[in-house]
Motif scaffolding. Structure first.
Motif, PDB file in Angstrom:
ATOM      1  N   ARG A 112       4.701   9.898   9.824  1.00 18.78           N
ATOM      2  CA  ARG A 112       5.796  10.851   9.849  1.00 18.78           C
ATOM      3  C   ARG A 112       5.436  12.268   9.729  1.00 18.78           C
ATOM      4  O   ARG A 112       5.586  13.009  10.451  1.00 18.78           O
ATOM      5  CB  ARG A 112       6.954  10.688   8.589  1.00 18.78           C
ATOM      6  CG  ARG A 112       8.241  11.170   9.028  1.00 18.78           C
ATOM      7  CD  ARG A 112       9.396  10.787   8.079  1.00 18.78           C
ATOM      8  NE  ARG A 112       9.065  11.129   6.804  1.00 18.78           N
ATOM      9  CZ  ARG A 112       9.253  10.508   5.604  1.00 18.78           C
ATOM     10  NH1 ARG A 112       9.421   9.402   5.526  1.00 18.78           N
ATOM     11  NH2 ARG A 112       9.015  10.981   4.517  1.00 18.78           N
ATOM     12  N   SER A 113       4.359  12.418   8.955  1.00 19.06           N
ATOM     13  CA  SER A 113       3.904  13.615   8.489  1.00 19.06           C
ATOM     14  C   SER A 113       2.570  13.731   9.468  1.00 19.06           C
ATOM     15  O   SER A 113       2.060  14.882   9.286  1.00 19.06           O
ATOM     16  CB  SER A 113       3.325  13.887   7.003  1.00 19.06           C
ATOM     17  OG  SER A 113       4.430  13.616   6.579  1.00 19.06           O
ATOM     18  N   ALA A 114       2.379  13.030  10.570  1.00 17.80           N
ATOM     19  CA  ALA A 114       1.169  13.272  11.336  1.00 17.80           C
ATOM     20  C   ALA A 114      -0.234  13.336  10.682  1.00 17.80           C
ATOM     21  O   ALA A 114      -1.019  14.287  11.123  1.00 17.80           O
ATOM     22  CB  ALA A 114       1.257  14.153  12.234  1.00 17.80           C
ATOM     23  N   TYR A 115      -0.533  12.181   9.820  1.00 22.81           N
ATOM     24  CA  TYR A 115      -1.959  12.335   9.291  1.00 22.81           C
ATOM     25  C   TYR A 115      -2.247  11.006   9.251  1.00 22.81           C
ATOM     26  O   TYR A 115      -1.644   9.974   9.160  1.00 22.81           O
ATOM     27  CB  TYR A 115      -2.109  13.134   7.939  1.00 22.81           C
ATOM     28  CG  TYR A 115      -1.320  12.405   6.862  1.00 22.81           C
ATOM     29  CD1 TYR A 115      -1.670  11.513   5.955  1.00 22.81           C
ATOM     30  CD2 TYR A 115      -0.047  13.096   6.473  1.00 22.81           C
ATOM     31  CE1 TYR A 115      -0.915  11.025   4.979  1.00 22.81           C
ATOM     32  CE2 TYR A 115       0.843  12.362   5.274  1.00 22.81           C
ATOM     33  CZ  TYR A 115       0.280  11.542   4.845  1.00 22.81           C
ATOM     34  OH  TYR A 115       1.020  10.921   3.727  1.00 22.81           O
ATOM     35  N   ARG A 116      -3.493  10.717   8.925  1.00 23.71           N
ATOM     36  CA  ARG A 116      -4.380   9.799   8.837  1.00 23.71           C
ATOM     37  C   ARG A 116      -4.865   9.094   7.638  1.00 23.71           C
ATOM     38  O   ARG A 116      -5.226  10.061   6.712  1.00 23.71           O
ATOM     39  CB  ARG A 116      -5.509   9.544  10.032  1.00 23.71           C
ATOM     40  CG  ARG A 116      -6.038   8.093   9.970  1.00 23.71           C
ATOM     41  CD  ARG A 116      -7.129   8.297  11.151  1.00 23.71           C
ATOM     42  NE  ARG A 116      -8.245   9.032  11.117  1.00 23.71           N
ATOM     43  CZ  ARG A 116      -9.366   8.963  10.354  1.00 23.71           C
ATOM     44  NH1 ARG A 116      -9.524   7.663   9.731  1.00 23.71           N
ATOM     45  NH2 ARG A 116     -10.287   9.742  10.220  1.00 23.71           N
ATOM     46  N   LEU A 117      -4.804   7.856   7.225  1.00 19.06           N
ATOM     47  CA  LEU A 117      -5.357   7.370   5.999  1.00 19.06           C
ATOM     48  C   LEU A 117      -6.900   6.876   6.154  1.00 19.06           C
ATOM     49  O   LEU A 117      -7.020   6.008   6.970  1.00 19.06           O
ATOM     50  CB  LEU A 117      -4.431   6.494   5.236  1.00 19.06           C
ATOM     51  CG  LEU A 117      -2.911   6.932   4.643  1.00 19.06           C
ATOM     52  CD1 LEU A 117      -2.219   5.813   4.369  1.00 19.06           C
ATOM     53  CD2 LEU A 117      -3.150   8.192   3.836  1.00 19.06           C
ATOM     54  N   ASP A 118      -7.801   7.240   5.263  1.00 22.91           N
ATOM     55  CA  ASP A 118      -9.218   6.749   5.467  1.00 22.91           C
ATOM     56  C   ASP A 118      -9.487   5.615   4.327  1.00 22.91           C
ATOM     57  O   ASP A 118      -9.364   6.120   3.129  1.00 22.91           O
ATOM     58  CB  ASP A 118     -10.164   7.803   5.249  1.00 22.91           C
ATOM     59  CG  ASP A 118     -11.728   7.176   5.494  1.00 22.91           C
ATOM     60  OD1 ASP A 118     -11.903   5.972   5.704  1.00 22.91           O
ATOM     61  OD2 ASP A 118     -12.538   8.116   5.690  1.00 22.91           O
ATOM     62  N   TRP A 119      -9.449   4.397   4.593  1.00 18.64           N
ATOM     63  CA  TRP A 119      -9.416   3.400   3.512  1.00 18.64           C
ATOM     64  C   TRP A 119     -10.918   2.964   3.183  1.00 18.64           C
ATOM     65  O   TRP A 119     -11.068   2.148   2.485  1.00 18.64           O
ATOM     66  CB  TRP A 119      -8.825   2.296   3.791  1.00 18.64           C
ATOM     67  CG  TRP A 119      -7.276   2.327   4.284  1.00 18.64           C
ATOM     68  CD1 TRP A 119      -6.754   2.868   5.287  1.00 18.64           C
ATOM     69  CD2 TRP A 119      -6.179   2.423   3.304  1.00 18.64           C
ATOM     70  NE1 TRP A 119      -5.439   2.742   4.995  1.00 18.64           N
ATOM     71  CE2 TRP A 119      -5.067   2.482   3.995  1.00 18.64           C
ATOM     72  CE3 TRP A 119      -6.201   1.859   1.941  1.00 18.64           C
ATOM     73  CZ2 TRP A 119      -3.796   2.440   3.236  1.00 18.64           C
ATOM     74  CZ3 TRP A 119      -5.025   1.792   1.351  1.00 18.64           C
ATOM     75  CH2 TRP A 119      -3.969   1.982   1.999  1.00 18.64           C
ATOM     76  N   THR A 120     -11.864   3.624   3.609  1.00 15.85           N
ATOM     77  CA  THR A 120     -13.209   3.454   3.185  1.00 15.85           C
ATOM     78  C   THR A 120     -13.311   3.717   1.895  1.00 15.85           C
ATOM     79  O   THR A 120     -13.165   4.564   1.235  1.00 15.85           O
ATOM     80  CB  THR A 120     -14.084   4.544   4.000  1.00 15.85           C
ATOM     81  OG1 THR A 120     -13.884   4.630   5.662  1.00 15.85           O
ATOM     82  CG2 THR A 120     -15.565   4.218   3.762  1.00 15.85           C
ATOM     83  N   GLY A 121     -14.170   2.841   1.304  1.00 12.20           N
ATOM     84  CA  GLY A 121     -14.441   2.569  -0.306  1.00 12.20           C
ATOM     85  C   GLY A 121     -13.298   2.264  -1.019  1.00 12.20           C
ATOM     86  O   GLY A 121     -13.508   2.578  -2.315  1.00 12.20           O
ATOM     87  N   THR A 122     -12.336   1.765  -0.383  1.00 13.98           N
ATOM     88  CA  THR A 122     -11.235   1.578  -1.374  1.00 13.98           C
ATOM     89  C   THR A 122     -10.794   0.239  -1.886  1.00 13.98           C
ATOM     90  O   THR A 122     -10.104  -0.066  -2.475  1.00 13.98           O
ATOM     91  CB  THR A 122      -9.918   2.195  -0.640  1.00 13.98           C
ATOM     92  OG1 THR A 122      -9.735   1.077   0.482  1.00 13.98           O
ATOM     93  CG2 THR A 122      -9.747   3.639  -0.343  1.00 13.98           C
ATOM     94  N   TRP A 123     -11.889  -0.766  -1.378  1.00 10.65           N
ATOM     95  CA  TRP A 123     -11.642  -2.044  -1.611  1.00 10.65           C
ATOM     96  C   TRP A 123     -12.965  -2.930  -1.579  1.00 10.65           C
ATOM     97  O   TRP A 123     -13.894  -2.477  -1.317  1.00 10.65           O
ATOM     98  CB  TRP A 123     -10.610  -2.659  -0.748  1.00 10.65           C
ATOM     99  CG  TRP A 123     -11.088  -2.751   0.801  1.00 10.65           C
ATOM    100  CD1 TRP A 123     -11.289  -1.840   1.611  1.00 10.65           C
ATOM    101  CD2 TRP A 123     -12.034  -3.997   1.127  1.00 10.65           C
ATOM    102  NE1 TRP A 123     -12.016  -2.409   2.878  1.00 10.65           N
ATOM    103  CE2 TRP A 123     -12.341  -3.624   2.473  1.00 10.65           C
ATOM    104  CE3 TRP A 123     -12.107  -5.217   0.461  1.00 10.65           C
ATOM    105  CZ2 TRP A 123     -13.395  -4.370   3.484  1.00 10.65           C
ATOM    106  CZ3 TRP A 123     -13.139  -6.152   1.686  1.00 10.65           C
ATOM    107  CH2 TRP A 123     -13.649  -5.756   2.722  1.00 10.65           C
ATOM    108  N   GLU A 124     -12.908  -3.972  -2.462  1.00 11.93           N
ATOM    109  CA  GLU A 124     -13.953  -5.129  -2.293  1.00 11.93           C
ATOM    110  C   GLU A 124     -13.345  -6.005  -2.662  1.00 11.93           C
ATOM    111  O   GLU A 124     -12.268  -6.332  -3.171  1.00 11.93           O
ATOM    112  CB  GLU A 124     -14.859  -4.873  -3.674  1.00 11.93           C
ATOM    113  CG  GLU A 124     -14.017  -4.922  -5.211  1.00 11.93           C
ATOM    114  CD  GLU A 124     -15.208  -4.769  -6.389  1.00 11.93           C
ATOM    115  OE1 GLU A 124     -16.569  -4.479  -5.883  1.00 11.93           O
ATOM    116  OE2 GLU A 124     -14.980  -5.137  -7.308  1.00 11.93           O
ATOM    117  N   LEU A 125     -14.138  -7.322  -1.989  1.00 17.53           N
ATOM    118  CA  LEU A 125     -13.474  -8.698  -1.971  1.00 17.53           C
ATOM    119  C   LEU A 125     -14.213  -9.482  -3.401  1.00 17.53           C
ATOM    120  O   LEU A 125     -15.240  -9.444  -3.410  1.00 17.53           O
ATOM    121  CB  LEU A 125     -14.167  -9.316  -0.773  1.00 17.53           C
ATOM    122  CG  LEU A 125     -13.407 -10.788  -0.828  1.00 17.53           C
ATOM    123  CD1 LEU A 125     -11.709 -10.720  -0.582  1.00 17.53           C
ATOM    124  CD2 LEU A 125     -14.002 -11.470   0.798  1.00 17.53           C
TER     125      LEU A 125
END
Length: 205
Positions: A112-125
Protein backbone atom coordinates in the motif's frame (compact mmCIF):
# COMPACT_ATOMS: atom_id res chain seq x y z
CA UNK A 1 -3.73 -22.07 5.32
CA UNK A 2 -4.23 -22.31 1.58
CA UNK A 3 -5.29 -25.57 -0.02
CA UNK A 4 -2.19 -25.77 -2.18
CA UNK A 5 -0.17 -26.18 1.01
CA UNK A 6 -1.76 -29.57 1.65
CA UNK A 7 -0.95 -32.92 0.09
CA UNK A 8 -2.79 -36.20 0.83
CA UNK A 9 -0.96 -38.36 3.36
CA UNK A 10 0.46 -41.51 1.76
CA UNK A 11 0.01 -44.86 3.48
CA UNK A 12 2.73 -46.12 5.80
CA UNK A 13 3.77 -42.83 7.37
CA UNK A 14 4.91 -43.66 10.89
CA UNK A 15 7.30 -40.84 11.74
CA UNK A 16 7.07 -37.10 11.85
CA UNK A 17 9.74 -34.39 11.95
CA UNK A 18 9.41 -30.69 12.74
CA UNK A 19 11.28 -27.95 10.90
CA UNK A 20 10.94 -24.40 12.20
CA UNK A 21 11.85 -21.25 10.29
CA UNK A 22 13.18 -19.32 13.29
CA UNK A 23 13.08 -15.55 13.44
CA UNK A 24 16.49 -13.87 13.66
CA UNK A 25 15.34 -10.29 13.10
CA UNK A 26 12.94 -7.98 11.35
CA UNK A 27 13.15 -7.34 7.60
CA UNK A 28 14.71 -4.17 6.26
CA UNK A 29 12.31 -1.64 4.78
CA UNK A 30 13.52 -0.73 1.31
CA UNK A 31 12.49 2.77 0.28
CA UNK A 32 14.39 5.87 -0.83
CA UNK A 33 15.57 8.17 1.94
CA UNK A 34 14.76 11.82 1.22
CA UNK A 35 17.94 13.00 2.98
CA UNK A 36 20.58 10.68 1.52
CA UNK A 37 21.09 7.99 -1.10
CA UNK A 38 20.33 5.07 1.19
CA UNK A 39 17.31 2.86 0.53
CA UNK A 40 17.41 0.80 3.70
CA UNK A 41 15.42 1.59 6.83
CA UNK A 42 14.73 -0.10 10.15
CA UNK A 43 11.84 0.39 12.58
CA UNK A 44 12.65 2.80 15.40
CA UNK A 45 10.39 0.88 17.78
CA UNK A 46 7.93 3.76 17.91
CA UNK A 47 4.44 4.38 16.57
CA UNK A 48 3.03 7.90 16.38
CA UNK A 49 -0.66 8.56 16.99
CA UNK A 50 -2.04 12.00 16.18
CA UNK A 51 -5.60 12.88 17.20
CA UNK A 52 -7.68 15.54 15.48
CA UNK A 53 -11.02 15.49 17.22
CA UNK A 54 -12.48 12.03 16.70
CA UNK A 55 -10.15 11.31 13.79
CA UNK A 56 -6.77 9.62 14.17
CA UNK A 57 -3.62 9.31 12.11
CA UNK A 58 -1.29 6.43 12.94
CA UNK A 59 2.25 6.11 11.58
CA UNK A 60 5.03 3.56 11.98
CA UNK A 61 8.31 5.42 12.47
CA UNK A 62 11.37 4.11 10.66
CA UNK A 63 14.98 5.30 10.61
CA UNK A 64 17.42 5.40 7.71
CA UNK A 65 20.31 2.95 8.16
CA UNK A 66 22.80 5.50 6.79
CA UNK A 67 21.82 8.96 8.06
CA UNK A 68 19.34 7.94 10.79
CA UNK A 69 16.65 10.29 9.45
CA UNK A 70 13.19 9.35 10.74
CA UNK A 71 10.39 8.77 8.24
CA UNK A 72 6.72 7.92 8.69
CA UNK A 73 4.76 5.05 7.17
CA UNK A 74 1.00 5.68 7.29
CA UNK A 75 -0.87 2.87 9.02
CA UNK A 76 -4.23 4.66 9.40
CA UNK A 77 -5.16 8.07 8.03
CA UNK A 78 -8.15 10.10 9.22
CA UNK A 79 -9.77 7.07 10.83
CA UNK A 80 -12.57 7.51 13.36
CA UNK A 81 -11.41 6.51 16.81
CA UNK A 82 -14.50 4.31 17.18
CA UNK A 83 -13.44 2.30 14.13
CA UNK A 84 -10.27 1.12 15.89
CA UNK A 85 -10.25 -1.76 18.34
CA UNK A 86 -9.50 -0.28 21.77
CA UNK A 87 -6.75 -2.79 22.63
CA UNK A 88 -5.11 -2.20 19.26
CA UNK A 89 -5.22 1.56 19.82
CA UNK A 90 -3.54 1.11 23.20
CA UNK A 91 -0.81 -0.94 21.51
CA UNK A 92 -0.26 1.91 19.05
CA UNK A 93 -0.12 4.49 21.85
CA UNK A 94 2.25 2.40 23.99
CA UNK A 95 4.70 1.54 21.19
CA UNK A 96 3.97 -2.12 21.85
CA UNK A 97 6.90 -4.21 20.50
CA UNK A 98 4.55 -6.89 19.18
CA UNK A 99 2.64 -4.24 17.22
CA UNK A 100 5.88 -2.75 15.85
CA UNK A 101 6.89 -6.26 14.75
CA UNK A 102 3.50 -6.91 13.14
CA UNK A 103 3.52 -3.63 11.20
CA UNK A 104 7.13 -4.06 10.08
CA UNK A 105 6.36 -7.49 8.62
CA UNK A 106 3.02 -6.45 7.09
CA UNK A 107 3.34 -7.13 3.36
CA UNK A 108 -0.02 -5.48 2.63
CA UNK A 109 1.15 -2.30 4.36
CA UNK A 110 4.35 -2.44 2.29
CA UNK A 111 2.38 -2.81 -0.94
CA UNK A 112 0.00 0.00 0.00
CA UNK A 113 2.86 2.37 0.77
CA UNK A 114 4.97 1.26 -2.22
CA UNK A 115 8.05 -0.07 -0.48
CA UNK A 116 9.72 -3.48 -0.40
CA UNK A 117 10.72 -5.74 2.48
CA UNK A 118 14.17 -7.33 2.42
CA UNK A 119 14.11 -10.58 4.40
CA UNK A 120 17.82 -11.33 4.01
CA UNK A 121 19.28 -12.60 7.28
CA UNK A 122 15.93 -12.67 9.09
CA UNK A 123 15.59 -16.44 9.46
CA UNK A 124 17.35 -19.74 10.03
CA UNK A 125 16.06 -23.30 9.76
CA UNK A 126 15.95 -25.42 12.92
CA UNK A 127 15.20 -29.13 12.65
CA UNK A 128 14.55 -31.76 15.29
CA UNK A 129 16.31 -34.50 13.38
CA UNK A 130 19.81 -35.27 12.08
CA UNK A 131 20.53 -35.30 8.37
CA UNK A 132 19.09 -38.41 6.76
CA UNK A 133 20.67 -40.41 3.98
CA UNK A 134 17.71 -40.35 1.61
CA UNK A 135 19.50 -42.76 -0.70
CA UNK A 136 20.04 -45.31 2.09
CA UNK A 137 18.32 -48.60 2.81
CA UNK A 138 15.99 -47.37 5.56
CA UNK A 139 12.48 -48.13 4.19
CA UNK A 140 10.55 -45.95 6.64
CA UNK A 141 8.71 -42.95 5.28
CA UNK A 142 8.04 -39.82 7.30
CA UNK A 143 6.24 -36.49 7.29
CA UNK A 144 8.00 -33.15 7.71
CA UNK A 145 5.96 -30.31 9.24
CA UNK A 146 7.36 -26.86 8.43
CA UNK A 147 6.39 -24.02 10.79
CA UNK A 148 7.11 -20.34 10.18
CA UNK A 149 7.80 -17.98 13.10
CA UNK A 150 7.76 -15.07 10.64
CA UNK A 151 6.25 -14.62 7.16
CA UNK A 152 9.60 -14.61 5.35
CA UNK A 153 9.26 -15.80 1.74
CA UNK A 154 11.64 -18.78 1.56
CA UNK A 155 12.18 -20.85 -1.56
CA UNK A 156 11.13 -24.45 -0.91
CA UNK A 157 14.31 -25.71 -2.54
CA UNK A 158 16.37 -23.71 -0.02
CA UNK A 159 14.44 -25.26 2.87
CA UNK A 160 15.10 -28.76 1.55
CA UNK A 161 18.81 -28.21 0.93
CA UNK A 162 19.22 -26.72 4.41
CA UNK A 163 17.07 -29.32 6.17
CA UNK A 164 18.59 -32.39 4.52
CA UNK A 165 22.12 -31.08 3.93
CA UNK A 166 21.89 -31.96 0.23
CA UNK A 167 22.80 -30.14 -2.95
CA UNK A 168 20.16 -28.57 -5.16
CA UNK A 169 20.54 -31.13 -7.98
CA UNK A 170 20.12 -34.01 -5.51
CA UNK A 171 17.05 -32.36 -3.95
CA UNK A 172 15.47 -31.75 -7.34
CA UNK A 173 16.18 -35.35 -8.32
CA UNK A 174 14.46 -36.64 -5.18
CA UNK A 175 11.44 -34.45 -5.89
CA UNK A 176 11.30 -35.55 -9.53
CA UNK A 177 11.53 -39.23 -8.57
CA UNK A 178 8.73 -38.90 -6.02
CA UNK A 179 10.92 -39.62 -3.01
CA UNK A 180 10.00 -36.15 -1.73
CA UNK A 181 6.33 -35.31 -2.18
CA UNK A 182 5.60 -31.58 -1.94
CA UNK A 183 2.31 -29.66 -1.84
CA UNK A 184 3.81 -26.83 -3.93
CA UNK A 185 6.53 -26.50 -6.60
CA UNK A 186 10.12 -26.91 -5.45
CA UNK A 187 11.00 -23.47 -6.83
CA UNK A 188 8.01 -21.76 -5.19
CA UNK A 189 8.36 -19.44 -2.21
CA UNK A 190 6.55 -20.40 1.00
CA UNK A 191 5.81 -18.03 3.85
CA UNK A 192 3.32 -20.01 5.90
CA UNK A 193 3.12 -23.47 7.48
CA UNK A 194 3.00 -26.56 5.28
CA UNK A 195 3.83 -30.27 5.37
CA UNK A 196 5.55 -32.62 2.94
CA UNK A 197 6.43 -36.30 2.84
CA UNK A 198 9.60 -38.30 2.33
CA UNK A 199 8.90 -41.71 0.83
CA UNK A 200 11.83 -44.02 1.35
CA UNK A 201 10.52 -46.57 -1.13
CA UNK A 202 10.09 -44.04 -3.91
CA UNK A 203 6.90 -42.83 -5.52
CA UNK A 204 3.93 -45.19 -5.32
CA UNK A 205 2.81 -46.82 -8.52
Amino acid sequence: MNNHHHVPMPAGIDRKALWVVRELGLPAIVKACVACRSTRHRPTGKIRVNANGKLLDVWLLIGCDLCDRTSKIPVHERINVKALDHDRLLMFENNDPAMVRELTMDTMLAARSAYRLDWTGTWELETDMPFYDLTGADPASFEVVVRFELPAPVRVENLLTAGFGLSRPVVRGLVSSGRIRLPLPVDAKAREDFSFFVLRGGAPS
